[in-house]
Design an enzyme around this catalytic site. Structure first.
Site, PDB file in Angstrom:
ATOM      1  N   ARG A 100      19.744  -5.467   6.120  1.00 53.02           N
ATOM      2  CA  ARG A 100      20.601  -6.607   5.737  1.00 53.02           C
ATOM      3  C   ARG A 100      20.976  -6.402   4.281  1.00 53.02           C
ATOM      4  NH1 ARG A 100      20.210 -12.920   7.304  1.00 53.02           N
ATOM      5  NH2 ARG A 100      21.035 -11.951   9.192  1.00 53.02           N
ATOM      6  N   HIS A 127      28.604  -8.570  11.177  1.00 50.38           N
ATOM      7  CA  HIS A 127      27.283  -8.958  11.697  1.00 50.38           C
ATOM      8  C   HIS A 127      27.266  -8.567  13.185  1.00 50.38           C
ATOM      9  CE1 HIS A 127      23.486 -10.791  11.887  1.00 50.38           C
ATOM     10  NE2 HIS A 127      23.780 -12.062  11.695  1.00 50.38           N
ATOM     11  N   GLN A 130      24.748  -9.952  15.858  1.00 49.53           N
ATOM     12  CA  GLN A 130      25.045 -11.345  16.182  1.00 49.53           C
ATOM     13  C   GLN A 130      26.110 -11.411  17.280  1.00 49.53           C
ATOM     14  OE1 GLN A 130      23.805 -14.456  14.656  1.00 49.53           O
ATOM     15  NE2 GLN A 130      24.791 -15.153  16.529  1.00 49.53           N
ATOM     16  N   ASP A 222      30.678 -21.102  11.672  1.00 52.08           N
ATOM     17  CA  ASP A 222      29.611 -20.548  10.828  1.00 52.08           C
ATOM     18  C   ASP A 222      29.656 -21.307   9.501  1.00 52.08           C
ATOM     19  OD1 ASP A 222      27.693 -18.913   9.618  1.00 52.08           O
ATOM     20  OD2 ASP A 222      29.081 -17.249   9.251  1.00 52.08           O
ATOM     21  N   CYS A 262      26.245 -19.360  14.818  1.00 53.80           N
ATOM     22  CA  CYS A 262      25.231 -18.306  14.665  1.00 53.80           C
ATOM     23  C   CYS A 262      23.955 -18.834  14.010  1.00 53.80           C
ATOM     24  CB  CYS A 262      25.805 -17.154  13.851  1.00 53.80           C
ATOM     25  SG  CYS A 262      26.335 -17.646  12.202  1.00 53.80           S
ATOM     26  N   ARG A 290      19.506 -13.410  20.531  1.00 56.93           N
ATOM     27  CA  ARG A 290      19.387 -12.369  19.514  1.00 56.93           C
ATOM     28  C   ARG A 290      18.274 -11.399  19.915  1.00 56.93           C
ATOM     29  NH1 ARG A 290      21.139 -13.419  14.415  1.00 56.93           N
ATOM     30  NH2 ARG A 290      21.051 -11.154  14.266  1.00 56.93           N
TER      31      ARG A 290
HETATM   32  N1   CP Z   1      22.335 -15.841  12.497  1.00 57.00           N
HETATM   33  C1   CP Z   1      21.539 -15.154  11.665  1.00 57.00           C
HETATM   34  O1   CP Z   1      21.765 -13.969  11.394  1.00 57.00           O
HETATM   35  O2   CP Z   1      20.486 -15.856  11.183  1.00 57.00           O
HETATM   36  P1   CP Z   1      19.455 -15.377  10.064  1.00 57.00           P
HETATM   37  O3   CP Z   1      20.200 -15.341   8.757  1.00 57.00           O
HETATM   38  O4   CP Z   1      18.384 -16.432  10.083  1.00 57.00           O
HETATM   39  O5   CP Z   1      18.941 -14.030  10.429  1.00 57.00           O
HETATM   40  N1  NVA Z   2      28.205 -15.786   7.244  1.00 55.63           N
HETATM   41  C1  NVA Z   2      26.821 -16.092   7.030  1.00 55.63           C
HETATM   42  C2  NVA Z   2      26.020 -15.752   8.238  1.00 55.63           C
HETATM   43  C3  NVA Z   2      24.566 -16.093   8.165  1.00 55.63           C
HETATM   44  C4  NVA Z   2      23.816 -15.661   9.377  1.00 55.63           C
HETATM   45  C5  NVA Z   2      26.316 -15.328   5.812  1.00 55.63           C
HETATM   46  O1  NVA Z   2      26.720 -14.171   5.627  1.00 55.63           O
HETATM   47  O2  NVA Z   2      25.537 -15.884   5.047  1.00 55.63           O
END
Ligand code: CP
Ligand code: NVA
Length: 303
Positions: A100, A127, A130, A222, A262, A290
């Site tokens: 990440r 993502h 997701q 989101d 999400c 997930r």
């Molecule tokens: N939707 C998602 O990726 O959640 P987290 O940020 O909790 O991993």
């Molecule tokens: N768009 C959001 C998604 C979180 C799962 C972010 O990048 O923070």
């Protein structure tokens, strides 16, 4: 030859199989098949996570492997070690890296130097894991994907980009309803539109949320402020408030429309509490999925 999952486009040819495999793994969760015995996964997180981190770790455990969480702030990356050196070192220990990252540039840098598959657990562009869970959820609820109208509302961000690609690849009619200044990435939207054409479908960019949601089968939203994008939350609130999914907007979609998010969610901002906690919301099935989607991905890339 190792294979990465950085963009949904990296699984273009496997997306249907992955959804099928995830559905199978979900149905047979109790069977304890352990295809990844002896395999290890490093999980580097530069940003917070609840779902992605825990579901990848449990996915590894349930497949018989081992997952190791690495908070980037506690690594030497934070003290100037290069991403390339980090990738080369970890490749000597593990069979895959979940990452990440703040930026897609860093994601690609890690992948370029890694000798083992790199899986994008979110960056500023996409993502993809997701999106896979989202498709699994829609298929479970609707019985099909192709021909469905899916409307994403709010910020044209990483989640939106991956959803457009995944939806286009599976024949869905995708609509991004975002303010003109926060439409999804241009290259990705163009690419998704080209893929959609192959299905006789299209990708619409529609700034008017009331027009966008008419006859929708799926509404998706989101957060308005993504991680790493916290410079002006007040501006974001003002810009995105017309795109909030409330009961009034939901009523314009089909009667049997489902609502996805999400998560994490901010009730009263991008989604009203009565919608996310109401009968059309499928967000917790989506969150569960997930896990099953990650198992399918890990099996494909690590086995
Ligand atoms: N939707 C998602 O990726 O959640 P987290 O940020 O909790 O991993
Ligand atoms: N768009 C959001 C998604 C979180 C799962 C972010 O990048 O923070």
């Amino acid at each position: 030859m190792k294979r990465d999952l950085i963009s949904v486009l990296d699984i273009s040819d496997d997306i249907d199989d992955l959804i099928e495999s995830a559905a199978y793994l979900k149905k047979n969760r109790a069977k304890h098949n352990h295809p990844l015995v002896g395999k290890s996964l490093a999980m580097i997180f530069e940003k917070p996570s609840t779902r992605t981190r825990s579901s990848f770790e449990i996915a590894m455990v349930e497949l018989g492997g081992h997952a190791m969480f690495l908070d980037a702030r506690g690594m030497q990356i934070g003290r100037g070690e290069t991403i390339a050196d980090t990738a080369k070192v970890l490749s000597r220990y593990v069979h895959g890296i979940v990452y990440r990252a703040y930026t897609n540039v860093a994601m690609r840098e890690l992948a370029a130097s890694s000798e083992v598959p790199v899986i994008n657990a979110l960056d500023d562009m996409e993502h993809p894991c997701q999106a896979l869970a989202d498709l699994l959820t829609i298929k479970e609820k609707k019985g099909q994907l192709d021909g469905l109208k899916v409307v994403y509302l709010g910020d044209g961000n990483n989640v939106c980009n991956s959803l457009l690609l995944a939806g286009a690849l599976t024949g869905m009619h995708m609509v991004a309803s975002c303010p003109p200044e926060r439409m999804p990435d241009k290259t990705i939207a163009t690419c998704a539109a080209e893929i959609a054409e192959g299905w006789g479908e299209s990708v619409e960019l529609e700034s008017d949320p009331y027009k966008a949601v008419r006859d929708a089968d799926v509404l998706y939203t989101d957060v308005w402020v993504s991680m790493g994008d916290e410079s002006d939350p007040e501006y974001a609130r003002a810009l995105f408030s017309p795109y909030a999914i409330d009961a009034e907007l939901l009523a314009l979609a089909k009667d049997d429309a489902i609502v996805l998010h999400c998560l994490p969610a901010h009730r009263g901002e991008e989604i009203a509490a009565e919608v996310i906690d109401g009968p059309q919301s499928v967000v917790f099935d989506q969150a569960e999925n997930r896990l099953h989607a990650h198992k399918a991905v890990l099996q494909l890339l690590l086995e």
